[in-house]
Design a protein around this motif. Sequence first.
Motif, PDB file in Angstrom:
ATOM      1  N   LYS A 135      27.833  49.127  35.936  1.00 15.26           N
ATOM      2  CA  LYS A 135      29.446  48.690  36.282  1.00 15.26           C
ATOM      3  C   LYS A 135      29.188  48.335  38.569  1.00 15.26           C
ATOM      4  CE  LYS A 135      33.274  48.710  34.454  1.00 15.26           C
ATOM      5  NZ  LYS A 135      33.817  47.625  34.089  1.00 15.26           N
ATOM      6  N   ALA A 136      29.082  47.166  38.224  1.00 15.79           N
ATOM      7  CA  ALA A 136      28.656  46.983  39.728  1.00 15.79           C
ATOM      8  C   ALA A 136      29.978  45.931  40.408  1.00 15.79           C
ATOM      9  CB  ALA A 136      26.846  45.921  39.839  1.00 15.79           C
ATOM     10  N   GLY A 137      30.945  45.714  39.540  1.00 15.40           N
ATOM     11  CA  GLY A 137      31.879  44.753  40.626  1.00 15.40           C
ATOM     12  C   GLY A 137      32.553  43.732  39.625  1.00 15.40           C
ATOM     13  N   LEU A 138      33.537  43.068  39.956  1.00 14.27           N
ATOM     14  CA  LEU A 138      34.720  42.443  39.109  1.00 14.27           C
ATOM     15  C   LEU A 138      33.940  40.752  39.325  1.00 14.27           C
ATOM     16  CD1 LEU A 138      38.043  43.899  40.231  1.00 14.27           C
ATOM     17  CD2 LEU A 138      36.653  44.314  38.958  1.00 14.27           C
ATOM     18  N   TRP A 139      33.794  40.545  37.675  1.00 12.01           N
ATOM     19  CA  TRP A 139      33.252  39.033  37.595  1.00 12.01           C
ATOM     20  C   TRP A 139      31.946  38.724  38.556  1.00 12.01           C
ATOM     21  CZ3 TRP A 139      38.054  34.970  38.271  1.00 12.01           C
ATOM     22  CH2 TRP A 139      39.215  35.651  37.964  1.00 12.01           C
TER      23      TRP A 139
END
Length: 326
Positions: A135-139
Amino acid sequence: MLTRRTALTLPFALTATPAWAAGNPLAFVLNSAAGSVSIIDMQTRQVVRTAPTYREPSHWALTRNRSQLLICDAGGNALFFFDPVTGAPLGHRRIADPYQIGFTPNNKYFAVNALRLDFVDIYDATTLALVKRFKAGLWPSHLDFSPDSRWSFHSMQNSNTLVSLDLTTLTKRWSVKVGETPAGVLWLNGKVLVCIMGARGFVEVDPLNGRITRRVVTGDGAHNIFLDTRRNILYVSNRGPGQTGLTALDPETFEILHNYLIPGGPDDIGIDPSGHIWVCLRYAESVAVLNPDTGAYSTIPVGRSPHGIFLSTLLRQKGLITAERI
């Protein structure tokens, strides 16, 4: 004959296709809003077949033995497999939200940016078994790797960050703010280049620590970045809004060599053996074939929102073939 049942269980490794075979070369155009792939005869420049996918084909990757072209369908949660020489469909496999994909240079891992679901998946490249989810960031949008396969780099469009993963320890190395709405990612000359759509250009990033070392302005909505390994020219597609086109740069100095104004929202590109540039026009339902020497181009109608493009003439090239190095 492939049925739906056999397609879902199709082995990932199939018998190899020769690197090049007789017959006219083909262009595969991924129509993101049409749920289809337009297959174009590159000599006649006519669509000869339209292959259905589920919902949203976007990007592609080629297996190391060049026997399979993988086309990701993010909205359909599937990978579709094609023979890259003949265009024959080879089935599909369910996988979570594959928006952008890539094999590590050593072919150990297969990375997937799941833009809709906000995670990066690392799979075993041979079996497609999931190894690690981040879960590294959004989009999560675009990606690339260091040549030694130690690190991967992923742009996060809705977090305004570039994230680097360590593929030897399967841990996150760093996450840095790079600008508004980052997209295309390319490893070049020991640095990482990232298109920043909100800043009309790209940044050069030190892969060791994520520090920005240069900023370059190219045009409105700078979206993706490509290296022509034959002419040694760097291309940036400026997708808009505003004035759209391609910018050609010197890959060492980043001096702008030429700006090509092409309406319709240029996105991904391919370069054929004659040097003509095939450009997906996201907002014009067509592909432009550009002569970079004169700036003249013609268009070929395809499906809605053409996004990624693969030219089978790439199979003639030596070395690793990716969507970013053409």
